[in-house]
Design a protein around this motif. Structure first.
Motif, PDB file in Angstrom:
ATOM      1  N   PRO A  85       0.821  -1.226   0.000  1.00 25.54           N
ATOM      2  CA  PRO A  85       0.000   0.000   0.000  1.00 25.54           C
ATOM      3  C   PRO A  85       0.849   1.268   0.000  1.00 25.54           C
ATOM      4  CG  PRO A  85      -0.813  -1.578   1.624  1.00 25.54           C
ATOM      5  CD  PRO A  85       0.497  -2.103   1.136  1.00 25.54           C
ATOM      6  N   VAL A  86       0.374   2.263  -0.723  1.00 21.57           N
ATOM      7  CA  VAL A  86       0.981   3.590  -0.746  1.00 21.57           C
ATOM      8  C   VAL A  86      -0.061   4.572  -0.224  1.00 21.57           C
ATOM      9  CG1 VAL A  86       1.969   5.412  -2.198  1.00 21.57           C
ATOM     10  CG2 VAL A  86       2.462   3.006  -2.692  1.00 21.57           C
ATOM     11  N   LEU A  87       0.346   5.462   0.651  1.00 23.07           N
ATOM     12  CA  LEU A  87      -0.577   6.416   1.245  1.00 23.07           C
ATOM     13  C   LEU A  87      -1.211   7.261   0.149  1.00 23.07           C
ATOM     14  CD1 LEU A  87      -1.486   7.188   4.140  1.00 23.07           C
ATOM     15  CD2 LEU A  87       0.161   9.070   4.035  1.00 23.07           C
ATOM     16  N   GLY A  88      -2.540   7.283   0.125  1.00 25.69           N
ATOM     17  CA  GLY A  88      -3.241   7.971  -0.945  1.00 25.69           C
ATOM     18  C   GLY A  88      -3.734   9.352  -0.583  1.00 25.69           C
ATOM     19  N   PHE A  89      -3.307   9.903   0.540  1.00 25.85           N
ATOM     20  CA  PHE A  89      -3.790  11.215   0.975  1.00 25.85           C
ATOM     21  C   PHE A  89      -2.755  11.811   1.922  1.00 25.85           C
ATOM     22  CE2 PHE A  89      -5.303   7.814   3.639  1.00 25.85           C
ATOM     23  CZ  PHE A  89      -5.051   8.241   4.934  1.00 25.85           C
ATOM     24  N   ARG A  90      -2.874  13.104   2.175  1.00 28.15           N
ATOM     25  CA  ARG A  90      -1.997  13.755   3.151  1.00 28.15           C
ATOM     26  C   ARG A  90      -2.506  13.447   4.554  1.00 28.15           C
ATOM     27  NH1 ARG A  90       1.847  17.062   1.434  1.00 28.15           N
ATOM     28  NH2 ARG A  90       1.840  17.724  -0.748  1.00 28.15           N
ATOM     29  N   TYR A  91      -1.599  13.001   5.387  1.00 28.05           N
ATOM     30  CA  TYR A  91      -1.985  12.527   6.720  1.00 28.05           C
ATOM     31  C   TYR A  91      -1.301  13.379   7.781  1.00 28.05           C
ATOM     32  CZ  TYR A  91      -2.125   9.471  10.830  1.00 28.05           C
ATOM     33  OH  TYR A  91      -2.292   8.969  12.104  1.00 28.05           O
ATOM     34  N   ARG A 111      16.584  10.404  10.784  1.00 29.06           N
ATOM     35  CA  ARG A 111      15.430   9.903  10.055  1.00 29.06           C
ATOM     36  C   ARG A 111      15.191   8.452  10.433  1.00 29.06           C
ATOM     37  NH1 ARG A 111      16.031  10.837   3.740  1.00 29.06           N
ATOM     38  NH2 ARG A 111      17.577   9.169   4.017  1.00 29.06           N
ATOM     39  N   LEU A 112      13.935   8.132  10.721  1.00 26.04           N
ATOM     40  CA  LEU A 112      13.561   6.774  11.129  1.00 26.04           C
ATOM     41  C   LEU A 112      12.773   6.108  10.015  1.00 26.04           C
ATOM     42  CD1 LEU A 112      12.234   7.460  14.760  1.00 26.04           C
ATOM     43  CD2 LEU A 112      14.594   7.001  14.044  1.00 26.04           C
ATOM     44  N   THR A 113      13.106   4.864   9.734  1.00 32.33           N
ATOM     45  CA  THR A 113      12.275   4.023   8.870  1.00 32.33           C
ATOM     46  C   THR A 113      11.535   3.040   9.764  1.00 32.33           C
ATOM     47  OG1 THR A 113      13.831   4.223   7.033  1.00 32.33           O
ATOM     48  CG2 THR A 113      12.239   2.426   6.932  1.00 32.33           C
ATOM     49  N   LEU A 114      10.209   3.019   9.657  1.00 27.54           N
ATOM     50  CA  LEU A 114       9.366   2.217  10.540  1.00 27.54           C
ATOM     51  C   LEU A 114       8.621   1.158   9.742  1.00 27.54           C
ATOM     52  CD1 LEU A 114       7.685   5.175  12.520  1.00 27.54           C
ATOM     53  CD2 LEU A 114       9.808   3.984  13.097  1.00 27.54           C
ATOM     54  N   ASP A 115       8.461  -0.015  10.329  1.00 26.08           N
ATOM     55  CA  ASP A 115       7.530  -1.006   9.806  1.00 26.08           C
ATOM     56  C   ASP A 115       6.474  -1.289  10.878  1.00 26.08           C
ATOM     57  OD1 ASP A 115       8.777  -2.637  11.667  1.00 26.08           O
ATOM     58  OD2 ASP A 115       9.455  -4.141  10.222  1.00 26.08           O
ATOM     59  N   ARG A 116       5.586  -2.240  10.620  1.00 28.30           N
ATOM     60  CA  ARG A 116       4.457  -2.526  11.518  1.00 28.30           C
ATOM     61  C   ARG A 116       3.722  -1.213  11.864  1.00 28.30           C
ATOM     62  NH1 ARG A 116       7.017  -6.984  15.776  1.00 28.30           N
ATOM     63  NH2 ARG A 116       7.719  -8.458  14.187  1.00 28.30           N
ATOM     64  N   VAL A 117       3.413  -0.474  10.825  1.00 28.78           N
ATOM     65  CA  VAL A 117       2.899   0.889  10.974  1.00 28.78           C
ATOM     66  C   VAL A 117       1.425   0.875  11.348  1.00 28.78           C
ATOM     67  CG1 VAL A 117       2.576   3.108   9.798  1.00 28.78           C
ATOM     68  CG2 VAL A 117       4.585   1.684   9.285  1.00 28.78           C
ATOM     69  N   VAL A 118       1.040   1.782  12.259  1.00 26.74           N
ATOM     70  CA  VAL A 118      -0.358   1.997  12.633  1.00 26.74           C
ATOM     71  C   VAL A 118      -0.631   3.492  12.504  1.00 26.74           C
ATOM     72  CG1 VAL A 118      -2.104   1.810  14.437  1.00 26.74           C
ATOM     73  CG2 VAL A 118      -0.330   0.045  14.234  1.00 26.74           C
ATOM     74  N   LEU A 119      -1.668   3.839  11.722  1.00 30.83           N
ATOM     75  CA  LEU A 119      -2.087   5.226  11.553  1.00 30.83           C
ATOM     76  C   LEU A 119      -3.510   5.393  12.056  1.00 30.83           C
ATOM     77  CD1 LEU A 119      -0.798   5.947   7.912  1.00 30.83           C
ATOM     78  CD2 LEU A 119       0.416   6.283  10.072  1.00 30.83           C
ATOM     79  N   GLU A 120      -3.786   6.535  12.647  1.00 29.34           N
ATOM     80  CA  GLU A 120      -5.141   6.812  13.136  1.00 29.34           C
ATOM     81  C   GLU A 120      -6.145   6.802  11.979  1.00 29.34           C
ATOM     82  OE1 GLU A 120      -5.610   9.712  16.749  1.00 29.34           O
ATOM     83  OE2 GLU A 120      -4.185  10.590  15.335  1.00 29.34           O
TER      84      GLU A 120
END
Length: 686
Positions: A85-91, A111-120
């Protein structure tokens, strides 16, 4: 017949044609669908049948077609396998994730690269697999390390595409890295959970190793030494990295073929000759194969320790092929070995073909093998004390000449004194820094690594001092404009023909190489550029490109100027003559057109005002109000569909607009835009 004469040496051309297939696939304007791939598979099967039963003279041509198709199939399979998935909007909101890596951005921010990402408020199906967040503002409340689960309030958006038609496509690179969003945070990063037992243990070990080396060797020399061991450059200052780049020594910082070859070569030579000094072992074991096997294991460990980036993976594959050749009593350094390594990489990671690291490493390797093959036996006539120096000079010259055009095309700069810098620095890297790194690794479990690290630190300090000295010389860096897309493929074909073909006809390769340089010299930069949001305009004038604003859109401005072959900063480019008016309403002329750019709060309400003094208005906002009939408008809505625009004046008085969004591919996520014409409004006399 030339083909019959070349039988037995044609394998070296296999990766070339696989690369052609990969290049064709990436250049396609539309994403292939299932039936396209079915046709390609059928063509491969038909080609295999023709190769088996067809006439002998046709077999090389059949293999060429099969190789091209295999390249296309490999690229398509890879693109679908890494799809995420690629983020489809400004968050804007809370971002939670596990730290995978820590590095520094171009602005020298952590700069941090994160996996196991959770977004509101974002379902998992729309959440990127990985995100990258630059840390601004007050930080330092958490000692960051890989494996930690952290949270911050951040701004995120999808990776940006090219800043102009034909420019570097970061969005494509991010797609193959499964990086679905990038952004920044201005609030402190908070720790949610410490690393789980065993989680990210290699990355955590790398972080501890880097911290240990930097504690023993403070400053940039220690950070350089840590980067050589772990691949982590976060501790190096931006100035030190810039000096290395200006002196053409940045290849010493990136863990690539040189480092892998020095490491495995030192271990191979030490073990082989060390075993030969013990007669009972020398008589009972094949020291060459034992040394090759253990050197290969050491290379694999170095690959894991360095983070396994693409450059290091490429280097390991090449070293593994060469050491494998030694294990099976083949020539370790030959064009066939390099060709086999290229085949493995192109089929496993086809996207690396487009990266400068792949192009430069193989260009240097092929040039060195060809150069030393041509001079085989000549070194016997040199005094023993001259041979090492001559070898360093010749190696640096060959590698520099082979990689300079590629580096200039990608990075828009040529290091004027790169040969001198490499002659002064590379021997220290080979004879002091890398052997000391190996010894430090061997002695570390015993707590005796101090003297080896001291030697390593002195070596890296010398290299950095050479870089600083050479970077300060007049003319150390010369800027060159970006070539058109045809230049590098034509040049590569000519160089490969010159090196790989047999007989006198090989010298015909000079013709396409000369043609490529001629085309490069005539490359024309876009006369007018408009950024993706309309907030920055760049007008090519007699004194260089003039920018409409001294600040804002810094990455775009820097890329435009670098692609022009212009080393000035954005503020200097904005001071050039070409724009008039207040910062939020800039007026200028282009191709007989009166133009204006409006931006800032309320820009959409000033369109009518701007149309009084302009034929074409660029608005950094969405325009919903009616537009005067005798005025052309390019607003945020149009730019969203086209991407950044390049405008060219036409003989008929119109303007040709070249969009950036010219592909509809897996990594673009949008419909491709076509070129279009803008014609002069009817009220003018043009």
């Amino acid at each position: 017949m030339a083909l019959a004469h070349a039988r037995g040496v044609l394998f070296v051309w296999v990766p070339v044609f696989i690369g052609v297939g990969v290049g064709i696939w990436f250049a396609l304007p539309q994403e292939p669908v299932l039936w396209h791939y079915a046709c390609l598979v059928a063509a491969v099967l038909l080609g295999a049948l023709c190769h088996r039963r067809g006439p002998e003279l046709a077999q090389p041509f059949v293999i060429v077609i099969i190789c091209v198709i295999l390249g296309m199939l490999a690229a398509g399979a890879r693109a679908h396998l890494v799809k995420a998935p690629v983020l489809g909007f400004r968050y804007y909101g809370a971002v939670e994730g596990r730290i995978v890596s820590i590095d520094r951005s171009q602005s020298d921010m952590l700069r941090l690269t994160l996996d196991r990402v959770v977004l509101e408020r974002t379902p998992p199906s729309r959440t990127p697999e990985r995100v990258r967040v630059s840390l601004h503002g007050l930080q330092g409340f958490v000692a960051l390390e890989p494996g930690q689960t952290v949270i911050a309030t951040a701004h995120l958006s999808a990776p940006e595409g090219p800043v102009e038609p034909g420019a570097f496509d970061f969005r494509r690179m991010a797609y193959f890295d499964r990086l679905g969003a990038v952004g920044y945070t201005r609030v402190p990063v908070l720790l949610l959970e410490p690393p789980a037992p065993g989680a990210q243990w290699i990355n955590r070990f790398r972080a501890k190793l880097r911290a240990g080396v930097e504690a023993e060797l403070p400053g940039d020399p220690g950070a350089f030494a840590a980067a050589l061991v772990t691949g982590d450059r976060a501790g190096m200052s931006r100035q030190a990295q810039e000096n290395l780049r200006s002196a053409n020594l940045s290849h010493l910082l990136a863990i690539s073929g040189l480092h892998m070859a020095l490491l495995t070569g030192f271990i191979f030579a030490t073990l082989r000759y060390g075993l030969a000094l013990v007669p009972p072992l020398a008589l009972r074991v094949q020291s060459k194969k034992v040394a090759a096997g253990l050197a290969l294991l050491a290379g694999a460990a170095y690959l894991a320790l360095s983070g396994g980036n693409v450059a290091t993976e490429r280097a390991f594959v090449m070293v593994a092929v060469m050491l494998g050749a030694a294990l099976f009593d083949r020539r370790a350094l030959s064009m066939r070995s390099v060709a086999l390594a290229a085949c493995v990489l192109l089929l496993a990671q086809p996207e690396t073909l487009l990266e400068p690291g792949f192009q430069m490493s193989f260009a240097a390797t092929v040039a060195l093998i060809a150069g030393y093959s041509a001079l085989r036996g000549q070194g016997r006539h040199l005094p023993f004390w001259v041979a090492p120096l001559a070898t360093v000079v010749f190696t640096s010259l060959l590698a520099g000449l082979a990689t300079a055009p590629v580096a200039a095309a990608h990075f828009n700069r040529v290091a004027g004194y790169g040969l001198a810098a490499n002659v002064l620095a590379v021997p220290v890297m080979g004879f002091a820094v890398m052997p000391a790194a190996v010894l430090a690794g061997i002695l570390a479990p015993l707590g005796l690594e101090g003297p080896a690290l001291w030697i390593m630190g002195k070596g890296t300090a010398w290299i950095l001092s050479v870089a600083e000295m050479v970077a300060g010389w007049d003319g150390a860096v010369r800027a060159v404009p970006s070539p058109s897309w045809q230049v590098l493929p034509i040049m590569a074909f000519g160089a490969l023909w010159l090196v790989l073909w047999r007989g006198r006809t090989r010298f015909l390769g000079v013709v396409p190489m000369a043609l490529a340089f001629a085309v490069w010299s005539q490359s024309e930069r876009p006369p007018l550029l408009i950024s993706a949001d309309g907030g920055l305009v760049g007008l090519n004038a007699a004194g260089g490109r003039v920018l409409s604003a001294p600040k804002g859109a810094g990455f775009t401005a820097r890329q435009w100027l670098e692609n022009d072959g212009d080393l000035v900063e954005q503020e200097q480019a904005a001071m050039r003559e070409g724009f008039d008016g207040e910062p939020r309403l800039r007026r200028f002329s282009f191709g007989g057109w009166r133009m204006a750019q409006i931006k800032g709060k309320g820009a959409e309400t000033r369109v009518e005002e701007a149309c009084l003094v302009a034929d074409l208005v660029i608005v950094a906002r969405k325009v919903t109000a009616s537009i005067p009939q005798d005025c052309q408008v390019i607003d945020a809505t149009k730019l969203r569909a086209t991407g950044p625009l390049a405008l060219w004046a036409q003989p008929d008085g119109g303007l040709r607009a070249v969009p950036t969004k010219t592909q509809s591919r897996l990594w673009t996520g949008f419909k491709r835009a076509e070129q279009f014409k803008i014609y002069m409004p009817p009220h003018t006399d043009q």
